[in-house]
Design a protein around this motif. Structure first.
Motif, short mmCIF file in Angstrom:
data_model
loop_
_atom_site.label_atom_id
_atom_site.label_comp_id
_atom_site.label_asym_id
_atom_site.label_seq_id
_atom_site.Cartn_x
_atom_site.Cartn_y
_atom_site.Cartn_z
N THR A 79 0.59 -1.34 -0.06
CA THR A 79 -0.28 0.45 -0.23
C THR A 79 0.71 1.02 0.41
N SER A 80 2.01 1.17 0.79
CA SER A 80 2.85 2.31 0.95
C SER A 80 3.11 2.63 -0.02
N LEU A 81 3.70 1.70 -1.39
CA LEU A 81 4.35 2.06 -3.11
C LEU A 81 2.89 3.16 -3.63
N GLY A 82 1.89 2.54 -3.31
CA GLY A 82 0.84 3.76 -4.38
C GLY A 82 0.68 3.01 -5.44
N ASP A 84 1.36 4.49 -9.21
CA ASP A 84 1.84 5.41 -9.75
C ASP A 84 2.45 4.79 -10.61
N ALA A 85 3.49 3.37 -9.22
CA ALA A 85 4.62 3.04 -10.75
C ALA A 85 4.72 1.68 -11.68
N PRO A 86 4.72 1.67 -12.53
CA PRO A 86 4.35 0.58 -13.81
C PRO A 86 5.08 -1.17 -12.87
N VAL A 87 6.08 -0.51 -11.79
CA VAL A 87 6.32 -2.13 -11.36
C VAL A 87 6.58 -1.35 -10.42
N ARG A 88 6.11 -2.73 -8.95
CA ARG A 88 6.24 -2.48 -7.63
C ARG A 88 6.58 -3.35 -7.04
N VAL A 89 7.63 -3.43 -5.95
CA VAL A 89 8.25 -4.65 -5.39
C VAL A 89 8.55 -4.64 -3.87
N VAL A 90 7.88 -5.40 -3.51
CA VAL A 90 8.04 -5.93 -2.33
C VAL A 90 8.73 -6.69 -1.39
N LEU A 91 10.11 -6.95 -0.47
CA LEU A 91 10.90 -7.42 -0.26
C LEU A 91 10.59 -8.08 1.45
N ALA A 92 9.89 -9.35 1.21
CA ALA A 92 10.29 -9.15 2.74
C ALA A 92 11.57 -10.18 3.29
N ASP A 93 11.92 -9.17 4.48
CA ASP A 93 12.85 -10.21 5.64
C ASP A 93 12.55 -11.09 5.85
N ARG A 94 12.20 -12.63 5.63
CA ARG A 94 11.51 -13.26 6.40
C ARG A 94 10.51 -13.49 5.81
N ALA A 95 10.28 -14.77 4.90
CA ALA A 95 9.25 -15.19 4.26
C ALA A 95 8.08 -15.99 5.08
N CYS A 96 6.75 -15.35 5.13
CA CYS A 96 6.24 -16.00 6.26
C CYS A 96 5.72 -18.13 6.27
N TRP A 97 6.97 -18.30 5.40
CA TRP A 97 7.43 -19.91 5.76
C TRP A 97 8.74 -20.41 7.14
#
Length: 202
Positions: A79-82, A84-97
């Protein structure tokens, strides 16, 4: 109007195996390409502030908190990335698994293996989350030094590494192993960048 492409990259692995450093490097490279990116993290530190048991003392409740909070962080980061950008990337430092690997290692460390049915809600919670577009799993090198401020139990670190890779096989989760070797780290970074470049408009 085309909806923005969301790419989710996660990482999991034993303590002090370079997870956060790798994600920071990927984040820096993406920012250098002007790709919108957000990174989550610090779940263990925040769990200690609640306070909840950590590492070899993990319980079903503390594991559930880690998974749920990590997922909530990823949603908030998106949500914080909005839009507007055509590509948005979220890096999860500790994936849920990742939290399940730590929990399973804690069970074995304490000699209290709980049948999977006893913690089935944890697996359902992790499985309900959207799959990662790219998932990294660090590989423990016991010969690499750990910073003195991190008083990790060596046996527990080994168990987390074992359960990380066992869980990935059991759940059939595609992942890219990453060792402490510089070349392995560079290949992981390039794989992440290639994925994001492919989706980014020219």
């Amino acid at each position: 109007m085309t909806a923005p492409r969301l790419i989710r990259i996660g990482i999991m692995g034993a303590p002090s195996t370079g997870k956060t450093l790798l994600m920071r490097r990927i984040e820096m490279e993406l920012r250098g390409l002007d790709i919108a990116v957000a990174r989550t993290g610090r779940l263990g530190r925040r769990a200690a502030l609640v306070p909840l048991p950590k590492m070899q003392h993990h319980t079903i409740d503390s594991t559930r908190w880690i998974i749920a909070t990590g997922i909530a962080d990823e949603v908030a980061a998106t949500t914080s990335l909005g839009n507007d950008a055509p590509v948005r990337v979220v890096l999860a430092d500790r994936a849920c698994w990742d939290a399940i690997s730590y929990f399973r290692a804690a069970q074995e460390w304490n000699g209290q293996i709980v049948p999977r049915a006893g913690g089935e809600s944890l697996y359902r919670l992790a499985a309900a989350h959207d799959p990662y577009d790219l998932l990294f799993a660090t590989v423990l090198d016991p010969d690499l030094p750990v910073r003195p401020k991190h008083d990790y139990d060596a046996r527990y670190r080994t168990l987390v590494d074992h359960h990380t890779h066992a869980l990935l096989r059991e759940e059939n989760l595609p992942c890219t192993p990453v060792t402490g070797d510089h070349a392995s780290q560079q290949r992981a970074i390039e794989k992440a960048l290639q994925l994001c470049r492919t989706e980014a408009p020219v």
